[in-house]
Write a protein that holds these residues in place. Structure first.
Motif, PDB file in Angstrom:
ATOM      1  N   VAL A  52      -9.175  -4.498 -16.562  1.00 39.11           N
ATOM      2  CA  VAL A  52      -9.160  -3.243 -15.814  1.00 39.11           C
ATOM      3  C   VAL A  52      -7.938  -2.444 -16.237  1.00 39.11           C
ATOM      4  O   VAL A  52      -6.869  -2.998 -16.478  1.00 39.11           O
ATOM      5  CB  VAL A  52      -9.162  -3.501 -14.286  1.00 39.11           C
ATOM      6  CG1 VAL A  52      -7.976  -4.331 -13.862  1.00 39.11           C
ATOM      7  CG2 VAL A  52      -9.183  -2.203 -13.505  1.00 39.11           C
ATOM      8  N   ILE A  53      -8.104  -1.135 -16.350  1.00 44.96           N
ATOM      9  CA  ILE A  53      -7.000  -0.205 -16.553  1.00 44.96           C
ATOM     10  C   ILE A  53      -6.853   0.553 -15.237  1.00 44.96           C
ATOM     11  O   ILE A  53      -7.746   1.298 -14.834  1.00 44.96           O
ATOM     12  CB  ILE A  53      -7.269   0.787 -17.711  1.00 44.96           C
ATOM     13  CG1 ILE A  53      -7.563   0.045 -19.010  1.00 44.96           C
ATOM     14  CG2 ILE A  53      -6.103   1.746 -17.869  1.00 44.96           C
ATOM     15  CD1 ILE A  53      -6.412  -0.773 -19.557  1.00 44.96           C
ATOM     16  N   TYR A  54      -5.728   0.319 -14.553  1.00 44.11           N
ATOM     17  CA  TYR A  54      -5.514   0.930 -13.240  1.00 44.11           C
ATOM     18  C   TYR A  54      -5.197   2.409 -13.373  1.00 44.11           C
ATOM     19  O   TYR A  54      -4.536   2.836 -14.327  1.00 44.11           O
ATOM     20  CB  TYR A  54      -4.352   0.245 -12.522  1.00 44.11           C
ATOM     21  CG  TYR A  54      -4.628  -1.185 -12.169  1.00 44.11           C
ATOM     22  CD1 TYR A  54      -5.340  -1.498 -11.026  1.00 44.11           C
ATOM     23  CD2 TYR A  54      -4.176  -2.215 -12.980  1.00 44.11           C
ATOM     24  CE1 TYR A  54      -5.601  -2.816 -10.693  1.00 44.11           C
ATOM     25  CE2 TYR A  54      -4.433  -3.533 -12.658  1.00 44.11           C
ATOM     26  CZ  TYR A  54      -5.146  -3.828 -11.527  1.00 44.11           C
ATOM     27  OH  TYR A  54      -5.403  -5.124 -11.198  1.00 44.11           O
ATOM     28  N   ASP A  55      -5.662   3.170 -12.411  1.00 44.35           N
ATOM     29  CA  ASP A  55      -5.313   4.581 -12.323  1.00 44.35           C
ATOM     30  C   ASP A  55      -4.036   4.675 -11.501  1.00 44.35           C
ATOM     31  O   ASP A  55      -4.069   4.685 -10.280  1.00 44.35           O
ATOM     32  CB  ASP A  55      -6.444   5.366 -11.653  1.00 44.35           C
ATOM     33  CG  ASP A  55      -6.143   6.843 -11.557  1.00 44.35           C
ATOM     34  OD1 ASP A  55      -5.437   7.363 -12.440  1.00 44.35           O
ATOM     35  OD2 ASP A  55      -6.598   7.473 -10.591  1.00 44.35           O
ATOM     36  N   GLY A  56      -2.905   4.683 -12.179  1.00 44.64           N
ATOM     37  CA  GLY A  56      -1.618   4.699 -11.494  1.00 44.64           C
ATOM     38  C   GLY A  56      -1.009   3.320 -11.433  1.00 44.64           C
ATOM     39  O   GLY A  56      -1.130   2.530 -12.365  1.00 44.64           O
ATOM     40  N   TYR A  57      -0.388   3.017 -10.307  1.00 47.07           N
ATOM     41  CA  TYR A  57       0.341   1.765 -10.133  1.00 47.07           C
ATOM     42  C   TYR A  57      -0.598   0.558 -10.222  1.00 47.07           C
ATOM     43  O   TYR A  57      -1.655   0.546  -9.611  1.00 47.07           O
ATOM     44  CB  TYR A  57       1.053   1.783  -8.778  1.00 47.07           C
ATOM     45  CG  TYR A  57       2.031   0.667  -8.589  1.00 47.07           C
ATOM     46  CD1 TYR A  57       3.250   0.657  -9.253  1.00 47.07           C
ATOM     47  CD2 TYR A  57       1.735  -0.393  -7.748  1.00 47.07           C
ATOM     48  CE1 TYR A  57       4.144  -0.377  -9.074  1.00 47.07           C
ATOM     49  CE2 TYR A  57       2.623  -1.425  -7.568  1.00 47.07           C
ATOM     50  CZ  TYR A  57       3.827  -1.417  -8.241  1.00 47.07           C
ATOM     51  OH  TYR A  57       4.704  -2.445  -8.079  1.00 47.07           O
ATOM     52  N   ALA A  58      -0.203  -0.436 -10.995  1.00 46.05           N
ATOM     53  CA  ALA A  58      -1.018  -1.636 -11.189  1.00 46.05           C
ATOM     54  C   ALA A  58      -0.843  -2.586 -10.009  1.00 46.05           C
ATOM     55  O   ALA A  58       0.158  -3.267  -9.892  1.00 46.05           O
ATOM     56  CB  ALA A  58      -0.630  -2.318 -12.490  1.00 46.05           C
ATOM     57  N   GLU A  59      -1.807  -2.615  -9.136  1.00 44.40           N
ATOM     58  CA  GLU A  59      -1.790  -3.484  -7.955  1.00 44.40           C
ATOM     59  C   GLU A  59      -3.166  -4.129  -7.844  1.00 44.40           C
ATOM     60  O   GLU A  59      -4.167  -3.437  -7.660  1.00 44.40           O
ATOM     61  CB  GLU A  59      -1.469  -2.662  -6.703  1.00 44.40           C
ATOM     62  CG  GLU A  59      -1.687  -3.362  -5.398  1.00 44.40           C
ATOM     63  CD  GLU A  59      -0.893  -4.638  -5.251  1.00 44.40           C
ATOM     64  OE1 GLU A  59      -1.480  -5.637  -4.819  1.00 44.40           O
ATOM     65  OE2 GLU A  59       0.307  -4.650  -5.585  1.00 44.40           O
ATOM     66  N   ALA A  60      -3.216  -5.445  -7.970  1.00 42.92           N
ATOM     67  CA  ALA A  60      -4.488  -6.164  -8.022  1.00 42.92           C
ATOM     68  C   ALA A  60      -5.344  -5.968  -6.775  1.00 42.92           C
ATOM     69  O   ALA A  60      -6.574  -6.033  -6.851  1.00 42.92           O
ATOM     70  CB  ALA A  60      -4.244  -7.646  -8.259  1.00 42.92           C
ATOM     71  N   SER A  61      -4.738  -5.722  -5.628  1.00 42.81           N
ATOM     72  CA  SER A  61      -5.536  -5.551  -4.414  1.00 42.81           C
ATOM     73  C   SER A  61      -6.287  -4.222  -4.407  1.00 42.81           C
ATOM     74  O   SER A  61      -7.099  -3.980  -3.514  1.00 42.81           O
ATOM     75  CB  SER A  61      -4.661  -5.668  -3.167  1.00 42.81           C
ATOM     76  OG  SER A  61      -3.814  -4.562  -3.036  1.00 42.81           O
ATOM     77  N   ARG A  62      -6.046  -3.372  -5.391  1.00 44.57           N
ATOM     78  CA  ARG A  62      -6.783  -2.112  -5.496  1.00 44.57           C
ATOM     79  C   ARG A  62      -8.156  -2.297  -6.145  1.00 44.57           C
ATOM     80  O   ARG A  62      -8.945  -1.367  -6.202  1.00 44.57           O
ATOM     81  CB  ARG A  62      -5.976  -1.095  -6.300  1.00 44.57           C
ATOM     82  CG  ARG A  62      -4.735  -0.630  -5.558  1.00 44.57           C
ATOM     83  CD  ARG A  62      -3.937   0.375  -6.346  1.00 44.57           C
ATOM     84  NE  ARG A  62      -4.770   1.485  -6.761  1.00 44.57           N
ATOM     85  CZ  ARG A  62      -4.617   2.137  -7.913  1.00 44.57           C
ATOM     86  NH1 ARG A  62      -3.664   1.801  -8.739  1.00 44.57           N
ATOM     87  NH2 ARG A  62      -5.402   3.131  -8.219  1.00 44.57           N
ATOM     88  N   VAL A  63      -8.432  -3.493  -6.646  1.00 43.96           N
ATOM     89  CA  VAL A  63      -9.739  -3.788  -7.231  1.00 43.96           C
ATOM     90  C   VAL A  63     -10.687  -4.165  -6.099  1.00 43.96           C
ATOM     91  O   VAL A  63     -10.411  -5.062  -5.321  1.00 43.96           O
ATOM     92  CB  VAL A  63      -9.637  -4.940  -8.257  1.00 43.96           C
ATOM     93  CG1 VAL A  63     -11.009  -5.358  -8.744  1.00 43.96           C
ATOM     94  CG2 VAL A  63      -8.758  -4.527  -9.423  1.00 43.96           C
ATOM     95  N   SER A  64     -11.817  -3.474  -6.016  1.00 44.91           N
ATOM     96  CA  SER A  64     -12.776  -3.733  -4.941  1.00 44.91           C
ATOM     97  C   SER A  64     -13.456  -5.087  -5.150  1.00 44.91           C
ATOM     98  O   SER A  64     -13.477  -5.620  -6.263  1.00 44.91           O
ATOM     99  CB  SER A  64     -13.817  -2.611  -4.894  1.00 44.91           C
ATOM    100  OG  SER A  64     -14.594  -2.643  -6.074  1.00 44.91           O
ATOM    101  N   PRO A  65     -14.025  -5.663  -4.103  1.00 44.02           N
ATOM    102  CA  PRO A  65     -14.675  -6.973  -4.224  1.00 44.02           C
ATOM    103  C   PRO A  65     -15.801  -6.999  -5.262  1.00 44.02           C
ATOM    104  O   PRO A  65     -15.985  -8.011  -5.943  1.00 44.02           O
ATOM    105  CB  PRO A  65     -15.233  -7.230  -2.824  1.00 44.02           C
ATOM    106  CG  PRO A  65     -14.406  -6.394  -1.919  1.00 44.02           C
ATOM    107  CD  PRO A  65     -13.999  -5.193  -2.717  1.00 44.02           C
TER     108      PRO A  65
END
Length: 126
Positions: A52-65
């Motif tokens: 995944v390439i995050y949009d902004g800050y890389a925080e794993a909890s931002r990935v949906s289930p």
């Protein structure tokens, strides 16, 4: 690209993709989808790697289930190809807010503006 942006992309992984990740993605990545937060999901041609390439800050909890299951090979179809069925009791996905200004602060917390804590008595050895 300015010098500051270039240095940030070379040396920091938490501000989005690094230069190395961008080059790898451009050469070997196949875009498979995007989520509501703007994160973009990729795999390589033989599907041996997924990322995944995050949009902004890389925080794993931002990935949906849904996408988490695809990234970790719980299922092979992307949420775009086969959306998960939702139950009536399920709540929408929320990222982890620990460490941010929006994190939970219990009653009596100094972060809520209390001048002193009154929700307990501190122990004192006597």
């Amino acid at each position: 690209m300015g010098i500051k942006t270039f240095i940030t992309r070379v040396f920091t992984w938490w501000n989005g993709q690094t230069l190395g990740t961008q080059l790898f993605t451009a050469r070997r990545g196949v875009k498979v989808g995007e989520d509501a937060e703007g994160n973009v999901y990729y795999r390589n041609k033989d599907d041996s790697k997924r990322w995944v390439i995050y949009d902004g800050y890389a925080e794993a909890s931002r990935v949906s289930p849904e996408w988490h299951g695809w990234l970790h090979r719980s299922w092979n179809e992307t949420p775009s190809e086969r959306p998960l069925t939702r139950k009536a009791w399920e709540k929408p996905h929320l990222p982890n807010l620990t460490g941010s200004a929006a994190a939970y602060a219990p009653p009596g917390s100094l972060r809520r503006g209390a001048t002193e804590r009154r929700d307990y008595e501190s122990w004192s050895p006597e």
